[in-house]
Design a protein around this motif. Sequence first.
Motif, short mmCIF file in Angstrom:
data_model
loop_
_atom_site.label_atom_id
_atom_site.label_comp_id
_atom_site.label_asym_id
_atom_site.label_seq_id
_atom_site.Cartn_x
_atom_site.Cartn_y
_atom_site.Cartn_z
N GLU A 160 0.71 -1.28 0.12
CA GLU A 160 -0.08 0.01 0.04
C GLU A 160 1.05 1.22 -0.02
N HIS A 161 1.91 1.21 0.71
CA HIS A 161 2.70 2.59 1.07
C HIS A 161 4.08 2.59 0.07
N GLY A 162 4.64 1.23 -0.20
CA GLY A 162 6.02 1.13 -0.70
C GLY A 162 6.96 1.49 0.39
N SER A 163 8.05 2.24 0.00
CA SER A 163 9.09 2.54 0.61
C SER A 163 9.77 3.79 0.55
N PHE A 164 9.83 4.63 1.61
CA PHE A 164 10.31 6.10 1.03
C PHE A 164 11.76 6.00 0.85
N ASP A 165 12.43 5.16 1.04
CA ASP A 165 14.03 5.40 0.53
C ASP A 165 14.14 4.14 -0.58
N GLY A 166 13.22 3.49 -0.78
CA GLY A 166 13.26 2.21 -2.06
C GLY A 166 13.72 1.09 -1.38
N GLY A 167 13.96 0.70 0.05
CA GLY A 167 14.64 -0.55 0.37
C GLY A 167 13.98 -0.61 1.79
#
Length: 327
Positions: A160-167
Amino acid sequence: MSSSCSSDQAFVTLATNDNYAKGAMVLGKSLKNHKTSRKLVALVGPHVSDPSREVLRQIYDEVRLVDVLDSGDTAHLAMMKRPDLGVTFTKLHCWTLTHYSKCVFMDADTLVLSNIDELFDREELSAAPDPGWPDCFNSGVFVFRPSNETYGKLLQYCTEHGSFDGGDQGVLNGFFSNWSTADITKHLPFIYNMSSIAIYTYLPAFKQYGANAKVVHFLGQTKPWSYTYDPKERRVRGDTHEASSHPSFLLQWWALYSSSVVPMLQAAYGDQPFLSGCEEELSQIAHLAPPPMSSEERKQKWEQGQADYMGIDSFDNIQKKLDAFLK
């Protein structure tokens, strides 16, 4: 020591390829050398070779293959929606180790400098602040409780939110979003996850507290296994711009790797070609060695702030040149 039975608690790491597997081997050896009473678990991705897995099995109590792409579980469904978070989903598998009551996750680019079993007295989610943004925790070392329910919620959060730093660090900080404010006992002292980069950014603090460090974390693009090592001279070589901020820890990593891990890898690989990174072996493969640097190239490196501080441009070598010149 933690009140819970140590046999149902474990240190957990993750190796996604053979290079990170080398890091996991050194980490496991360092935990054993400092007499941990806990189990050791290595999660490995499908790209880790059979010889590397064989060595990991000699060091770790449990080596478990995790591959979100080929699994039919909820991670596979989440992966279809968020293919950008592949490695993150792999790391989140640590929550499925439900035969353990409590675990400490450690990235494969960490090195243990003393016994850290007291971390099992901490609760989920305990971690040390990240040097780049201290209101976030660094996900290189954290205490957690395996739980299929938490695992499912983490996957749902990812989707739903993913990752704010891609990891994984962005995902975990988003999910455990009250870490910085809710409970100070979940803030691990920095000595349990001392980033090698932080040594350089705040040298006075390192001089004051660095001797108490229990875990060093080789953050940054250049990992310990990216260098080469001369076991006779006990010298690390490579792009030493980053290495110059933590040479003693880098040397400790290589000393442990070359003495304890390389012989195990050589036995596991048998007649297959295998590059350990030790210079004795590299010298036998001369065509892989870079040509010696010209004086002009060396001058350019100096001007760019990239002197070989631990090799030809070391203080000792400069001193010898000066002494010879003055004579």
